[in-house]
Design a protein around this motif. Structure first.
Motif, PDB file in Angstrom:
ATOM      1  N   SER A 133       0.847  -1.181   0.000  1.00 34.01           N
ATOM      2  CA  SER A 133       0.000   0.000   0.000  1.00 34.01           C
ATOM      3  C   SER A 133       0.887   1.236   0.000  1.00 34.01           C
ATOM      4  O   SER A 133       1.748   1.397   0.866  1.00 34.01           O
ATOM      5  N   LEU A 134       0.675   2.097  -0.976  1.00 38.10           N
ATOM      6  CA  LEU A 134       1.409   3.350  -1.110  1.00 38.10           C
ATOM      7  C   LEU A 134       0.390   4.483  -1.075  1.00 38.10           C
ATOM      8  O   LEU A 134      -0.424   4.609  -1.987  1.00 38.10           O
ATOM      9  N   PRO A 135       0.386   5.296  -0.024  1.00 39.68           N
ATOM     10  CA  PRO A 135      -0.581   6.391   0.066  1.00 39.68           C
ATOM     11  C   PRO A 135      -0.467   7.347  -1.117  1.00 39.68           C
ATOM     12  O   PRO A 135       0.611   7.494  -1.709  1.00 39.68           O
ATOM     13  N   GLY A 136      -1.575   8.015  -1.431  1.00 44.17           N
ATOM     14  CA  GLY A 136      -1.634   8.910  -2.574  1.00 44.17           C
ATOM     15  C   GLY A 136      -0.585  10.005  -2.573  1.00 44.17           C
ATOM     16  O   GLY A 136      -0.075  10.401  -3.611  1.00 44.17           O
ATOM     17  N   LYS A 137      -0.227  10.524  -1.403  1.00 45.35           N
ATOM     18  CA  LYS A 137       0.764  11.594  -1.330  1.00 45.35           C
ATOM     19  C   LYS A 137       2.186  11.061  -1.307  1.00 45.35           C
ATOM     20  O   LYS A 137       3.137  11.829  -1.289  1.00 45.35           O
ATOM     21  N   GLY A 138       2.352   9.730  -1.290  1.00 44.72           N
ATOM     22  CA  GLY A 138       3.682   9.128  -1.286  1.00 44.72           C
ATOM     23  C   GLY A 138       4.396   9.330   0.032  1.00 44.72           C
ATOM     24  O   GLY A 138       3.811   9.744   1.024  1.00 44.72           O
ATOM     25  N   GLY A 139       5.683   9.014   0.044  1.00 45.69           N
ATOM     26  CA  GLY A 139       6.486   9.218   1.236  1.00 45.69           C
ATOM     27  C   GLY A 139       6.422   8.092   2.246  1.00 45.69           C
ATOM     28  O   GLY A 139       7.243   8.024   3.150  1.00 45.69           O
ATOM     29  N   LYS A 140       5.442   7.219   2.121  1.00 47.03           N
ATOM     30  CA  LYS A 140       5.310   6.080   3.019  1.00 47.03           C
ATOM     31  C   LYS A 140       4.953   4.850   2.187  1.00 47.03           C
ATOM     32  O   LYS A 140       4.322   4.953   1.147  1.00 47.03           O
ATOM     33  N   LEU A 141       5.373   3.714   2.670  1.00 49.29           N
ATOM     34  CA  LEU A 141       5.093   2.453   1.997  1.00 49.29           C
ATOM     35  C   LEU A 141       4.802   1.418   3.065  1.00 49.29           C
ATOM     36  O   LEU A 141       5.557   1.293   4.034  1.00 49.29           O
ATOM     37  N   TYR A 142       3.701   0.695   2.920  1.00 46.68           N
ATOM     38  CA  TYR A 142       3.333  -0.366   3.850  1.00 46.68           C
ATOM     39  C   TYR A 142       3.336  -1.684   3.093  1.00 46.68           C
ATOM     40  O   TYR A 142       2.750  -1.790   2.019  1.00 46.68           O
ATOM     41  N   ARG A 159       5.180  -4.289   7.589  1.00 48.93           N
ATOM     42  CA  ARG A 159       6.336  -3.409   7.774  1.00 48.93           C
ATOM     43  C   ARG A 159       6.010  -2.065   7.141  1.00 48.93           C
ATOM     44  O   ARG A 159       5.255  -1.987   6.187  1.00 48.93           O
ATOM     45  N   SER A 160       6.615  -1.014   7.683  1.00 46.14           N
ATOM     46  CA  SER A 160       6.381   0.340   7.203  1.00 46.14           C
ATOM     47  C   SER A 160       7.705   0.979   6.822  1.00 46.14           C
ATOM     48  O   SER A 160       8.699   0.806   7.524  1.00 46.14           O
ATOM     49  N   PHE A 161       7.698   1.714   5.737  1.00 48.21           N
ATOM     50  CA  PHE A 161       8.876   2.436   5.285  1.00 48.21           C
ATOM     51  C   PHE A 161       8.476   3.891   5.074  1.00 48.21           C
ATOM     52  O   PHE A 161       7.420   4.171   4.519  1.00 48.21           O
TER      53      PHE A 161
END
Length: 124
Positions: A4-13, A27-29
């Motif tokens: 899952s990559l949120p629409g605004k980016g910057g995070k990755l699950y 895990r979260s990045f």
């Protein structure tokens, strides 16, 4: 594997529902900086309780089978396909430091066994 990559980016699950005999984990990045326009440095987060990931309550839960986030990636709903529950969390992180705080949002969401429905979909 679930991503899952949120629409605004910057995070990755990233969910691994088959981890530890189907207990599952997520895990979260989080983006910490850009070295150029195409190369983004991601650092793993969820660093609390000595773990760098969230995991299901018991084997067979398949925690991380479904992951949904809000546009910024601050609120995350993580489904456990085999366990029949959803865990909602909020992520507070300062991208310039190593500090991160994970907060549960309420209790695990479990379907009411008396409602007669087999499945429900929850979206943030």
């Amino acid at each position: 594997v679930t991503v899952s990559l949120p629409g605004k980016g910057g995070k990755l699950y990233v969910g691994y529902p088959s981890f530890d005999n189907d207990r599952g984990m997520v895990r979260s990045f989080i983006e910490l900086g850009k070295t150029d326009i195409t190369n983004v440095t991601l650092t793993e987060r969820f660093g609390f309780d000595g773990n760098s990931f969230l995991q299901g309550s018991r084997q067979g839960d398949r925690f991380g089978a479904d992951i949904d986030t809000d546009a910024a990636g601050q609120f995350v709903a993580i489904g456990a396909g085999g366990g029949g529950y959803v865990r909602a969390i909020s992520l507070y992180a300062d991208a310039t430091s190593e500090e991160v705080e994970i907060r549960n949002v309420g209790n695990e969401i479990r379907p009411d066994s008396n409602d007669g429905e087999e499945e429900s979909n929850i979206s943030i």
